[in-house]
Enzyme design. Structure first.
Site, PDB file in Angstrom:
ATOM      1  N   LEU A  67       0.817  -1.209   0.000  1.00 46.63           N
ATOM      2  CA  LEU A  67       0.000   0.000   0.000  1.00 46.63           C
ATOM      3  C   LEU A  67       0.856   1.267   0.000  1.00 46.63           C
ATOM      4  O   LEU A  67       0.317   2.374  -0.025  1.00 46.63           O
ATOM      5  CB  LEU A  67      -0.995  -0.015   1.165  1.00 46.63           C
ATOM      6  CG  LEU A  67      -1.987  -1.209   1.124  1.00 46.63           C
ATOM      7  CD1 LEU A  67      -2.969  -1.117   2.293  1.00 46.63           C
ATOM      8  CD2 LEU A  67      -2.735  -1.289  -0.191  1.00 46.63           C
ATOM      9  N   ARG A  68       2.166   1.102   0.029  1.00 44.70           N
ATOM     10  CA  ARG A  68       3.131   2.185  -0.249  1.00 44.70           C
ATOM     11  C   ARG A  68       3.161   3.328   0.746  1.00 44.70           C
ATOM     12  O   ARG A  68       3.802   4.344   0.483  1.00 44.70           O
ATOM     13  CB  ARG A  68       2.891   2.764  -1.651  1.00 44.70           C
ATOM     14  CG  ARG A  68       2.825   1.749  -2.774  1.00 44.70           C
ATOM     15  CD  ARG A  68       4.087   0.949  -2.920  1.00 44.70           C
ATOM     16  NE  ARG A  68       4.103   0.146  -4.155  1.00 44.70           N
ATOM     17  CZ  ARG A  68       4.875  -0.913  -4.340  1.00 44.70           C
ATOM     18  NH1 ARG A  68       5.676  -1.327  -3.363  1.00 44.70           N
ATOM     19  NH2 ARG A  68       4.852  -1.583  -5.475  1.00 44.70           N
ATOM     20  N   ASN A  98       7.776  -3.234   2.974  1.00 44.33           N
ATOM     21  CA  ASN A  98       8.816  -2.558   2.180  1.00 44.33           C
ATOM     22  C   ASN A  98       8.390  -1.131   1.837  1.00 44.33           C
ATOM     23  O   ASN A  98       8.396  -0.701   0.696  1.00 44.33           O
ATOM     24  CB  ASN A  98       9.129  -3.352   0.905  1.00 44.33           C
ATOM     25  CG  ASN A  98       7.934  -3.504  -0.021  1.00 44.33           C
ATOM     26  OD1 ASN A  98       6.802  -3.573   0.436  1.00 44.33           O
ATOM     27  ND2 ASN A  98       8.175  -3.540  -1.322  1.00 44.33           N
ATOM     28  N   HIS A 183       9.498 -14.499   0.531  1.00 42.76           N
ATOM     29  CA  HIS A 183       9.603 -14.328  -0.920  1.00 42.76           C
ATOM     30  C   HIS A 183      10.826 -15.149  -1.318  1.00 42.76           C
ATOM     31  O   HIS A 183      11.952 -14.782  -0.995  1.00 42.76           O
ATOM     32  CB  HIS A 183       9.787 -12.836  -1.248  1.00 42.76           C
ATOM     33  CG  HIS A 183      10.096 -12.561  -2.692  1.00 42.76           C
ATOM     34  ND1 HIS A 183       9.392 -11.629  -3.434  1.00 42.76           N
ATOM     35  CD2 HIS A 183      11.030 -13.071  -3.535  1.00 42.76           C
ATOM     36  CE1 HIS A 183       9.884 -11.587  -4.670  1.00 42.76           C
ATOM     37  NE2 HIS A 183      10.883 -12.456  -4.754  1.00 42.76           N
ATOM     38  N   ASP A 309      -0.671  -9.779  -4.185  1.00 46.85           N
ATOM     39  CA  ASP A 309       0.611  -9.091  -4.341  1.00 46.85           C
ATOM     40  C   ASP A 309       0.384  -7.754  -5.074  1.00 46.85           C
ATOM     41  O   ASP A 309       1.172  -7.353  -5.928  1.00 46.85           O
ATOM     42  CB  ASP A 309       1.641  -9.955  -5.083  1.00 46.85           C
ATOM     43  CG  ASP A 309       3.065  -9.419  -4.906  1.00 46.85           C
ATOM     44  OD1 ASP A 309       3.253  -8.475  -4.110  1.00 46.85           O
ATOM     45  OD2 ASP A 309       3.976  -9.936  -5.581  1.00 46.85           O
ATOM     46  N   HIS A 313       2.410   0.949  -9.119  1.00 46.83           N
ATOM     47  CA  HIS A 313       3.520   1.763  -9.606  1.00 46.83           C
ATOM     48  C   HIS A 313       2.951   2.881 -10.477  1.00 46.83           C
ATOM     49  O   HIS A 313       1.942   2.690 -11.162  1.00 46.83           O
ATOM     50  CB  HIS A 313       4.503   0.935 -10.428  1.00 46.83           C
ATOM     51  CG  HIS A 313       5.249  -0.084  -9.631  1.00 46.83           C
ATOM     52  ND1 HIS A 313       6.140   0.248  -8.641  1.00 46.83           N
ATOM     53  CD2 HIS A 313       5.221  -1.451  -9.652  1.00 46.83           C
ATOM     54  CE1 HIS A 313       6.638  -0.852  -8.095  1.00 46.83           C
ATOM     55  NE2 HIS A 313       6.096  -1.896  -8.692  1.00 46.83           N
TER      56      HIS A 313
HETATM   57 ZN   LIG Z   1       7.457 -10.763  -3.298  1.00 46.81          ZN
HETATM   58 ZN   LIG Z   2       4.865  -8.612  -2.570  1.00 44.88          ZN
END
Ligand SMILES: [Zn+2]
Ligand SMILES: [Zn+2]
Length: 437
Positions: A67-68, A98, A183, A309, A313
């Site tokens: 969700l950034r 991330n 991952h 996922d 972008h």
């Molecule tokens: Zn991933």
């Molecule tokens: Zn991911």
């Protein structure tokens, strides 16, 4: 407010109930779920939702989204991502850590929790990065984040390369009873690679990621999970061999679960022809044999859950050379349609199995108090029309980003109404009853 959702096909995988019936929502919780609301529970004051022809399911859970926020709000925010989730039928989402800065400490985690409460229409269950700054060097504040509400630890986007570090993270996860979501990718094998390694990458002259880069880490993480007793969940499984490794591990009782995403059973690497950057993601979309293996894994239960996922972008990050384009695609608003069109309508899994992989299964993996329609549980409900046909138009998405390879696709099945804690967050209350004067 009392809301009676009447006449739909209720699918509640947690209880096994699958049949026509009534769901009564009162004060934000489920007050009744069953074949017919008993007369003594009726007051005459309830609003009636006519769900005939529709499915009434627990609110869908997407256990893997980006969700950034904080840091990359130009791609997505907790608010826009939450609206996209609601429109896709999701009432719970699990954002990956991330972010910028990484969600690797209590302060950032608390920021995410607070922003979500203030702006996001659906429930947010955050995760924390396995290592500080996702640098793979020092473990993050796992214990402190657990008590602040993190539901899992993950290395998503920055796969743990050292077996020793993975082991130590797993020992912490085990101690604090959290699953590790991995991952699986050997980065040395995928350096500069941008798609699946095979005939298509050769034809396109692009460097490919071998399936072995995924398979090796799946095998390693299964071994380390056995060594440490840590619950292991493999994110976005995509390769035939990886699925077989999970199948074998489960057969001997290993504590391993996995998820896949719609792109891994809806597309092959030929979607990259024309250097279409919208099909660029990690792990990469693979071959027809892998698509068949994903479907077999969904069918026999090797693949427990379906996530998206969702990876937003900006246009400039995708409208560029294939090598330079960002990895990932958005998925919240197409997931249910792809699952019904590509997995249910094609006979791979039943609609009830699909609902389970998007509700009760992820809830169980993460230990969430969600994904069921039992009495007294929060009234998180998704009402899909499994027969609605529609065309994907990215310009109409609630997401801030448009990076989907599914634009223009005709799909069957979408959410009509999404309810979180008794509040309608998407769609409306469909009523056949005329208002009285
Ligand atoms: Zn991933
Ligand atoms: Zn991911």
């Amino acid at each position: 407010m009392r809301l009676l959702i009447s006449g739909g096909r209720i699918i509640d995988p947690a209880s096994g109930f699958d049949g026509c019936g009534d769901v009564l929502v009162e004060d934000g919780v489920i007050a009744f779920c069953g074949e017919r609301l008993p007369d003594e529970l009726k007051t005459g004051g309830e609003r009636v939702y006519d769900a005939s022809g529709l499915v009434v399911a627990p609110g869908l859970i997407d256990m893997h989204v980006h969700l950034r926020e904080p840091g990359q709000e130009y791609k997505e925010t907790l608010e826009t991502g939450g609206m996209a989730a609601a429109a896709g039928g999701f009432t719970s989402v699990v954002p990956m850590p991330n972010t910028v800065p990484a969600t690797d400490n209590r302060a950032t985690l608390e920021f995410v929790v607070r922003r979500a409460r203030e702006t996001c229409p659906v429930r947010v269950w955050p995760t924390i990065a396995a290592t500080k700054g996702n640098a793979n060097e020092e473990m993050s504040e796992i214990a402190e984040c657990r008590s602040a509400g993190a539901v899992a630890v993950t290395d998503d986007a920055f796969p743990l390369q050292s077996a020793e570090m993975t082991r130590r993270v797993m020992e912490y996860c085990r101690t604090f009873d959290m699953p590790l979501l991995t991952h699986c990718e050997d980065k040395a094998m995928t350096k500069f690679a941008v798609m699946n390694e095979g005939l298509t990458s050769t034809l396109l002259g692009l460097k490919g990621m071998p399936k072995a880069a995924e398979d090796l880490q799946v095998a390693r993480n299964i071994e380390l999970s056995g060594l440490t007793g840590c619950r292991l969940h493999i994110l976005h499984i995509s390769s035939e061999r990886s699925i077989q490794l999970v199948r074998e591990a489960k057969a001997r009782g290993a504590q391993v679960t996995c998820e896949t995403c719609p792109q891994y059973f809806s597309l092959t690497d030929e979607a990259c022809f024309g250097y279409d950057t919208l099909a660029k993601c990690s792990p990469p979309i693979r071959t027809q044999a892998d698509v068949e293996a994903v479907k077999a894994g969904l069918a026999d239960g090797t693949i427990d859950a379906i996530a998206t996922d969702h990876a937003p972008h900006a246009t400039h990050e995708k409208e560029c050379e294939f090598q330079a384009a960002a990895f990932g695609m958005i998925g919240l608003e197409t997931s249910l349609g792809l699952v019904i069109s590509k997995a249910v309508e094609t006979g791979v899994i039943t609609l009830a199995e699909a609902v389970k992989k998007m509700t009760a299964a992820p809830a169980q993996i993460l230990g969430l108090p969600a994904g069921r329609l039992s009495v007294q549980s929060p009234a998180d409900i998704t009402i899909p029309d499994p027969n609605a046909e529609w065309t994907v138009d990215p310009e109409r998405f609630f997401s801030k980003s448009r990076n989907t390879p599914f634009g223009g696709w005709r799909l069957k099945g979408r959410a009509v109404t999404t309810i979180v804690g008794g509040q309608v967050v998407y769609g409306e209350i469909r009523s056949t009853q005329k208002a009285t004067a």
